[in-house]
Enzyme design. Structure first.
Site, PDB file in Angstrom:
ATOM      1  CB  THR A  25      -0.908   0.055   0.963  1.00  0.00           C
ATOM      2  OG1 THR A  25      -0.057   0.332   2.535  1.00  0.00           O
ATOM      3  CG2 THR A  25      -1.699  -1.471   1.536  1.00  0.00           C
ATOM      4  CG  ASP A  26       1.342   5.948  -1.484  1.00  0.00           C
ATOM      5  OD1 ASP A  26       2.275   5.985  -0.400  1.00  0.00           O
ATOM      6  OD2 ASP A  26       1.023   6.705  -2.444  1.00  0.00           O
ATOM      7  CB  CYS A  27       3.152   5.813   3.306  1.00  0.00           C
ATOM      8  SG  CYS A  27       4.665   5.006   2.797  1.00  0.00           S
TER       9      CYS A  27
ATOM     10  CB  ALA B 140      -3.311   3.620   1.234  1.00  0.00           C
TER      11      ALA B 140
END
Length: 720
Positions: A268-270, A272
């Protein structure tokens, strides 16, 4: 006595065998002769559920009893090893795309991975397990730069899916190396999917996009990189049609894994996953989000949701331990490919040390990349290249002339030897030539200027202006941006426009404007005040030397625009609208300042057909064209031949699309023959009624030129 001795000896042998067998069994995952799948399975069997959960976050925790050290998965290398001290800083990603040179880009990323390995070796040798000094790199950014207002567009390879896929594939190959079982470093393509702004609302924004635009535009490059073996995919913050990307089972499990056959891990993006229950609010709490993420196909969390809540999810029967094992096995497989559980001294990259970081060869490559990225937009009366002997006094002005930010761009590394524009020009001329510098103006004051009187005393003025990564970029980083990291319009700072106007009014000698930016800007606002204009992007540590090489004719400019330069954002749909209608050169029907693929040269090229396409093709065929490119100008130069396809008149077909390109060097007065190939299968479009790719029959046209608006050679053909 003898009988007792033999009995005792036999017992000792049995015990020794059992002990050694047990030891071997315990160390199966350390046995490099076994397959990675066997080793992963063995390691999983030794971990408790709590330990498994502790390994699912980007700050992976140590497991001392198995001698597994802590590891930080977050590392950045968009255009050089970032945030990790001394490294070679290459031109920003959008500038790398402007080279239209896959081979060069692969060489650049090969250097990045070499420096990454060297830093990892040096830091781990000291017992350090630092963020930004690992081997898992969250790059490249292959989102489509659909709208010039997006601040993070500078991180991408432009507006075109095909160019993005070609540059992205080459970049990943250089990062990961040529052995899929032994990664040099691991690359993560981001941000999956339909993530191109707005920055300010990205944590709760819902991108409404139909399947046709999703498949043909936003997902195209991801599919190509998966086919090329990218190790990881990063999911984006936003929702797509109501579902947050990081819990989107359809996109991750059904499309990415099952349909495309992706075998790597998904991160995941940070933050998210926190967004899912805090800002999107599509799932009520962290525990249910953790379960939904694992079930959707997420393996690694760039926050702490999985580490905190996976065990709870299993206990509440929202998740099974087997599902946790599947996610963790993909992470472990990446680590095994990187050699984390092998004898480090046997790694082919073990000897990469300080001499592999920022060395002479790497710096030379940074200069070459910057040279090939810069785009000549205007050259009145062939002012450029300058003959140094004719200019005894040079004035360099402008807020970006000595700016470090304007060289580095976003997601940058650091170099102790950055050469800005002032330094590049100064170092390129004879010591007998006078060079002066003045800031000239800042980004806001429209009335107080400097350097104008001195410019009037010079033979030529080089004005360096434009944007910087604090005026456009990621939310939070671009702290001076007008719209949460994004731009509200295409305007250069009003102070720069006023300054150029004042400069032109007072200075009668030639003025060269150099624009730094990571996106399209309104060049027309200053075009009348400059005799020549070079778009330099954020050119990296060798930007000053590269510009000087172009200005003084050491090299011929050859960069091409990977984005369209529009006249105004008012010509475009609303920023939040993800429909591709009237966006990018593929669908935009209005007038533009500079078309996609545009870039001037100091010479002129003619095209001559040698073998044009056949009249008719089937699905399994490949379109082949051969042409001669002749340099009919006065200097050697590099041309970027671009092949576009125009489609039959069917609803929602692109106006044209780039389907092949080739950069070639042609000596003055000579010609080069090139052959370009386009698989007919590349012309398929998504059919909304069948939810499948379809090759539409009809009349197509192949167009060859030096930009999307140039038509030097054309040929029609039929698809059965």
């Amino acid at each position: 006595m003898n009988h007792f001795f033999h009995k005792k000896t036999s017992l000792l042998l049995v015990l020794s065998f059992l002990l050694s067998s047990t030891a071997m069994a315990q160390q199966t995952y350390r046995n490099e002769s076994l397959s990675i799948d066997i080793r992963v399975k063995d390691l999983l069997s030794k971990l408790t559920l709590t330990e498994k959960a502790s390994l699912l976050g980007y700050r992976s925790e140590a497991v001392p009893r198995l001698n597994i050290p802590a590891y930080n998965w977050w590392n950045e290398g968009l255009h050089g090893v970032a945030r990790a001290g001394e490294a070679t800083v290459f031109p920003q990603a959008i500038a790398l795309a402007a080279t239209f040179n896959q081979e060069l880009v692969q060489s650049v990323s090969n250097v990045i991975s070499t420096e990454a390995r060297a830093k990892y070796n040096l830091s781990t040798a000291k017992g350090r397990h630092l963020q930004y000094m690992g081997l898992t790199y969250w790059t490249p950014n292959i989102n489509i730069f659909r709208d010039p207002r997006w601040g993070r567009g500078q991180e991408t390879y432009g507006e075109d899916p095909f160019l993005t896929s070609q540059i992205g594939t080459s970049f990943v190959k250089g990062l990961q190396g040529s052995d899929p079982s032994h990664l040099k470093i691991a690359s993560a393509a981001k941000h999956f999917v339909a993530h191109s702004g707005p920055e300010a609302t990205r944590d709760y924004f819902d991108a409404i996009v139909d399947e046709k635009d999703l498949r043909e535009t936003y997902m195209y490059a991801f599919h190509k990189l998966v086919n090329s073996g990218v190790e990881s995919i990063m999911t984006a913050y936003n929702r797509v049609n109501g579902t947050p990307n990081s819990v989107n089972k359809h996109l991750i499990q059904d499309v990415l894994r099952k349909e495309w056959g992706f075998k790597g891990h998904v991160v995941t993006d940070c933050g998210a996953l926190d967004d899912v229950f805090l800002t999107h609010k599509t799932i009520p709490n962290a525990t249910e989000t953790a379960a939904a993420a694992i079930k959707a196909g997420i393996d690694l969390d760039c926050s702490t949701v999985l580490q905190r809540d996976v065990v709870k999810a299993v206990q509440q029967k929202l998740l099974t331990e087997k599902e946790v094992d599947v996610a963790l096995s993909r992470l472990l497989k990446t680590q095994f490919k990187l050699g984390f559980f092998d004898d480090a001294t046997k790694s082919p990259f073990y000897n990469f040390r300080a001499d592999s970081i920022h060395n002479k060869q790497h710096v030379e490559l940074a200069r070459k990349a910057a040279i090939q990225s810069m785009v000549l937009l205007k050259n009145t009366n062939n002012l450029l290249p300058l003959k140094e002997a004719n200019y005894s006094a040079i004035m360099v002005v402008g807020p970006n002339a000595a700016s470090l930010d304007a060289m580095l761009g976003s997601y940058h590394g650091l170099s102790s030897k950055v050469v800005n524009i002032v330094e590049g020009i100064t170092g390129a001329v004879d010591p007998a030539t006078r060079v002066e510098y003045d800031l000239g103006c800042d980004y806001s004051d429209t009335t107080h200027f400097g350097g104008i009187w001195a410019a009037g005393n010079a033979d030529i003025t080089i004005a360096v202006l434009g944007l910087s990564p604090v005026l456009e970029g990621e939310a939070g980083d671009a702290f001076l941006a007008e719209n949460g990291g994004d731009k509200k319009n295409l305007s250069l700072p009003a102070s720069e426009i006023a300054y150029m106007k004042a400069l032109r009014k007072s200075v009668k000698k030639p003025i060269i404007a150099v624009i730094t930016a990571g996106s399209a800007v309104d060049v027309s606002a200053i075009a009348d005040y400059a005799d020549a204009i070079i778009f330099a992007w954020y050119p990296g540590e060798q930007g000053g030397n590269a510009l000087a090489d172009i200005v003084f004719g050491k090299v011929n400019p050859s960069g091409r625009l990977p984005v369209t330069f529009y006249n105004s954002v008012s010509d475009l749909p609303p920023y939040e609208n993800y429909n591709m209608k009237n966006r990018t050169y593929r669908y935009f029907q209005g007038q533009v300042q500079y078309p996609f693929g545009f870039g001037l040269s100091y010479t002129t090229f003619n095209y001559e057909s040698k073998a044009m396409p056949k009249s008719r093709y089937n699905t399994s065929d490949t379109i082949t064209v051969t042409l001669a490119v002749k340099n009919v100008g006065n200097v050697d130069g590099e041309e970027v031949v671009q092949a576009y396809v125009k489609y039959p008149s069917v609803d929602r077909m692109p106006l044209k699309e780039l389907k092949s390109f080739q950069r070639i060097n042609v000596v003055q007065g000579e010609f080069e023959n090139i052959t370009m190939k386009i698989p007919v299968s590349e012309l398929k479009k998504w059919d909304l009624s069948t939810h499948k790719w379809k090759l539409y029959p009809g009349t197509y046209q192949l167009v060859l030129g030096s930009s999307s608006a140039d038509e030097k050679l054309t040929a029609s053909f039929q698809i059965n």
